[in-house]
Design a protein around this motif. Structure first.
Motif, PDB file in Angstrom:
ATOM      1  N   UNK A  78     -53.408 -10.123  20.376  1.00 48.44           N
ATOM      2  CA  UNK A  78     -53.221  -9.647  21.737  1.00 48.44           C
ATOM      3  C   UNK A  78     -51.886  -8.932  21.894  1.00 48.44           C
ATOM      4  N   UNK A  79     -50.931  -9.261  21.001  1.00 49.22           N
ATOM      5  CA  UNK A  79     -49.621  -8.583  21.107  1.00 49.22           C
ATOM      6  C   UNK A  79     -49.189  -7.908  19.813  1.00 49.22           C
ATOM      7  N   UNK A  80     -49.883  -8.179  18.699  1.00 47.38           N
ATOM      8  CA  UNK A  80     -49.569  -7.492  17.444  1.00 47.38           C
ATOM      9  C   UNK A  80     -50.612  -6.415  17.224  1.00 47.38           C
ATOM     10  N   UNK A  81     -50.202  -5.142  17.112  1.00 47.71           N
ATOM     11  CA  UNK A  81     -51.168  -4.038  17.052  1.00 47.71           C
ATOM     12  C   UNK A  81     -52.030  -4.086  15.793  1.00 47.71           C
ATOM     13  N   UNK A  82     -53.343  -4.090  15.964  1.00 46.05           N
ATOM     14  CA  UNK A  82     -54.253  -4.054  14.827  1.00 46.05           C
ATOM     15  C   UNK A  82     -54.065  -2.772  14.022  1.00 46.05           C
ATOM     16  N   UNK A  83     -53.645  -1.693  14.705  1.00 44.70           N
ATOM     17  CA  UNK A  83     -53.416  -0.429  14.003  1.00 44.70           C
ATOM     18  C   UNK A  83     -52.334  -0.562  12.937  1.00 44.70           C
ATOM     19  N   UNK A  84     -51.368  -1.436  13.198  1.00 46.37           N
ATOM     20  CA  UNK A  84     -50.283  -1.664  12.240  1.00 46.37           C
ATOM     21  C   UNK A  84     -50.838  -2.299  10.965  1.00 46.37           C
ATOM     22  N   UNK A  85     -51.767  -3.229  11.130  1.00 40.22           N
ATOM     23  CA  UNK A  85     -52.395  -3.860   9.969  1.00 40.22           C
ATOM     24  C   UNK A  85     -53.284  -2.863   9.231  1.00 40.22           C
ATOM     25  N   UNK A  86     -53.958  -1.993   9.980  1.00 37.11           N
ATOM     26  CA  UNK A  86     -54.793  -0.961   9.352  1.00 37.11           C
ATOM     27  C   UNK A  86     -53.945  -0.038   8.483  1.00 37.11           C
ATOM     28  N   UNK A  87     -52.776   0.337   8.970  1.00 36.24           N
ATOM     29  CA  UNK A  87     -51.866   1.185   8.185  1.00 36.24           C
ATOM     30  C   UNK A  87     -51.411   0.452   6.919  1.00 36.24           C
ATOM     31  N   UNK A  88     -51.152  -0.840   7.044  1.00 32.97           N
ATOM     32  CA  UNK A  88     -50.719  -1.637   5.898  1.00 32.97           C
ATOM     33  C   UNK A  88     -51.794  -1.667   4.814  1.00 32.97           C
ATOM     34  N   UNK A  89     -53.048  -1.891   5.211  1.00 22.43           N
ATOM     35  CA  UNK A  89     -54.146  -1.948   4.245  1.00 22.43           C
ATOM     36  C   UNK A  89     -54.412  -0.581   3.623  1.00 22.43           C
ATOM     37  N   UNK A  90     -54.205   0.471   4.397  1.00 20.64           N
ATOM     38  CA  UNK A  90     -54.368   1.816   3.842  1.00 20.64           C
ATOM     39  C   UNK A  90     -53.285   2.112   2.813  1.00 20.64           C
ATOM     40  N   UNK A  91     -52.092   1.613   3.049  1.00 23.39           N
ATOM     41  CA  UNK A  91     -50.978   1.839   2.130  1.00 23.39           C
ATOM     42  C   UNK A  91     -51.127   1.009   0.860  1.00 23.39           C
ATOM     43  N   UNK A  92     -51.766  -0.155   0.973  1.00 21.55           N
ATOM     44  CA  UNK A  92     -51.916  -1.059  -0.174  1.00 21.55           C
ATOM     45  C   UNK A  92     -53.414  -1.334  -0.393  1.00 21.55           C
ATOM     46  N   UNK A  93     -54.113  -0.437  -1.042  1.00 19.30           N
ATOM     47  CA  UNK A  93     -55.578  -0.552  -1.179  1.00 19.30           C
ATOM     48  C   UNK A  93     -56.044  -1.732  -2.021  1.00 19.30           C
ATOM     49  N   UNK A  94     -55.150  -2.368  -2.790  1.00 23.15           N
ATOM     50  CA  UNK A  94     -55.543  -3.502  -3.628  1.00 23.15           C
ATOM     51  C   UNK A  94     -55.327  -4.843  -2.930  1.00 23.15           C
ATOM     52  N   UNK A  95     -54.873  -4.799  -1.668  1.00 20.86           N
ATOM     53  CA  UNK A  95     -54.576  -6.027  -0.923  1.00 20.86           C
ATOM     54  C   UNK A  95     -55.714  -6.362   0.036  1.00 20.86           C
ATOM     55  N   UNK A  96     -56.039  -7.650   0.128  1.00 21.28           N
ATOM     56  CA  UNK A  96     -56.956  -8.160   1.154  1.00 21.28           C
ATOM     57  C   UNK A  96     -56.188  -9.150   2.020  1.00 21.28           C
ATOM     58  N   UNK A  97     -56.481  -9.163   3.311  1.00 25.27           N
ATOM     59  CA  UNK A  97     -55.795 -10.072   4.240  1.00 25.27           C
ATOM     60  C   UNK A  97     -56.834 -10.935   4.942  1.00 25.27           C
ATOM     61  N   UNK A  98     -56.635 -12.233   4.896  1.00 20.06           N
ATOM     62  CA  UNK A  98     -57.542 -13.196   5.528  1.00 20.06           C
ATOM     63  C   UNK A  98     -56.758 -13.943   6.601  1.00 20.06           C
TER      64      UNK A  98
END
Length: 308
Positions: free
Chosen positions: A108-128
Motif C-alpha cells: 500500500x505504500x511501497x511502489x510495486x513498480x519499484x519491484x518490477x524495475x528490480x526484477x527487470x534489472x536482475x532477470x535471474x532473481x525470484x522474489x517470494x
C-alpha cells in the motif's frame, strides 16, 4: 584400503595430473611445484593401498586400478568444480530466490513498480513475499529478510534501519470535522469517535507530546478499530473518525486535502522501519541487492516526507 579418510584435494590433484598428462604441465596450470603434486599423489596411493600410475621421465600411464579410480571420480571432481564456479558467479551476478516477510499492507505504500524495475534489472532473481502482520520466524520460515516496523526485539538478528522514527499525527476527513467539529484540546478527543488498533473494548490510550516536550495521556474510544495502519487510514478517509497515524502514510492525503490535521501541536514519535536478517556475513548477492533496493526506496520516501 587404508581406513584413513581420503583427502579430496589429493583426488582433485590426481584427476588434474591425468588430464594434463604430466606433473610439469599440471604444476604450470595450478601454480604448484611438481614435487608437491607428486607427493600428493603418493599420499593418495598410500591411503588407497595401491599404485595408481606408472611414472617415467617421458610420460605417465595409469595402472588398471588407477584407470578404474579415475573413471569413478573424474566426473565427481568436475561436478564439484562446476558447483564452486557457479557459486562464485552467483556472488557476482544476483540470482536465486529471495524470501521476504513484510506487513500485510506493505504494497500500500511501497511502489510495486519499484519491484518490477528490480526484477527487470536482475532477470535471474525470484522474489517470494510472505505478507502478514504476524512476526515471522526467519529461521523456521526460511525468510531471507524481514521488513519490520515498531519496537525490535533483542533476538540476536541483525537489523538495519531504513526509515527513521518519524512523527505520528492526528488526522480526520473534512466531512467528519464538518459534522462533529474539530477538538480544541486533547481532552476533547474523549467526545469523538477515534480510530484505534483492534481491541475488544474499542478503547486505547494515546500518549502524545506537545511542542514543549510535555507528554499527555488521553483515553480514546470509537466504533471502528482495525489491526493495520492502512485500515485506519481508509476509515479516516471514509469519515469514521480521528486517527493517529504515521506521517509517511498520510502525507499524500494531507497534501491533497482529503485528510486534515487535528491538533497539529501534538504528536507521537514512531519507531521507524528496519530490515532484519540473520547475519551480515556471506549474504547471497540477490539478498544484498534486494536490501539495497528497499533501503534506497525508503530513503526516498523519508526525503519526500521531510519536504514541506
Amino acid at each position: 584400503m587404508n581406513s584413513t579418510a581420503l583427502d579430496l584435494n589429493d583426488v582433485a590433484v590426481f584427476v588434474q595430473v591425468v588430464r594434463s598428462g604430466s606433473f610439469a604441465e599440471t604444476a604450470r596450470r595450478l601454480g604448484i611445484p611438481p614435487n608437491t603434486l607428486s607427493r600428493r599423489v603418493q599420499q593418495l596411493e598410500a591411503r588407497l593401498g595401491t599404485r595408481l600410475m606408472q611414472r617415467s621421465t617421458r610420460k605417465l600411464s595409469l595402472t588398471n586400478a588407477g584407470q578404474d579410480f579415475y573413471d569413478r571420480c573424474a566426473s565427481a571432481v568436475e561436478t564439484l568444480g562446476d558447483a564452486g564456479q557457479a557459486l562464485m558467479s552467483g556472488n557476482e551476478v544476483p540470482s536465486g530466490l529471495v524470501r521476504v516477510a513484510a506487513p500485510a499492507e506493505f504494497f500500500d505504500f511501497f511502489p510495486m513498480e519499484c519491484l518490477a524495475d528490480f526484477l527487470a534489472k536482475h532477470p535471474l532473481v525470484r522474489v517470494d513475499f510472505v505478507l502478514s502482520d504476524a512476526r515471522a520466524d526467519l529461521i523456521a520460515d526460511r525468510i531471507d529478510v524481514a521488513i519490520r516496523g515498531g519496537v525490535l526485539e533483542d533476538s540476536g538478528l541483525f537489523a538495519r534501519q531504513v526509515l527513521d522514527a518519524g512523527l505520528d499525527g492526528l488526522v480526520a476527513s473534512p466531512a467528519y470535522l464538518s459534522a462533529r467539529g474539530a477538538p480544541a484540546t486533547l481532552q476533547d478527543l474523549a467526545k469523538h469517535d477515534c480510530l484505534v488498533f483492534a481491541h475488544p473494548s474499542g478503547r486505547a490510550t494515546w500518549r502524545l507530546s506537545a511542542r514543549d516536550g510535555a507528554d499527555t495521556e488521553v483515553q480514546v474510544a470509537g466504533r471502528f478499530s482495525g489491526n493495520t495502519s492502512q485500515a485506519l487510514r481508509k476509515a479516516a478517509l471514509a469519515g469514521l473518525g480521528i486517527a493517529l497515524l504515521p506521517a509517511a502514510i498520510t502525507r499524500r492525503e494531507l497534501s491533497a486535502g482529503s485528510l486534515l490535521p487535528v491538533l497539529p501541536q501534538f504528536h507521537r514519535r514512531g519507531h521507524g522501519v528496519h530490515l532484519v536478517y540473520a547475519s551480515r556475513r556471506h549474504l547471497p548477492s540477490a539478498v544484498s541487492a534486494f536490501i539495497e533496493l528497499v533501503a534506497d526506496k525508503f530513503g526516498e520516501l523519508s526525503d519526500t516526507a521531510a519536504k514541506p
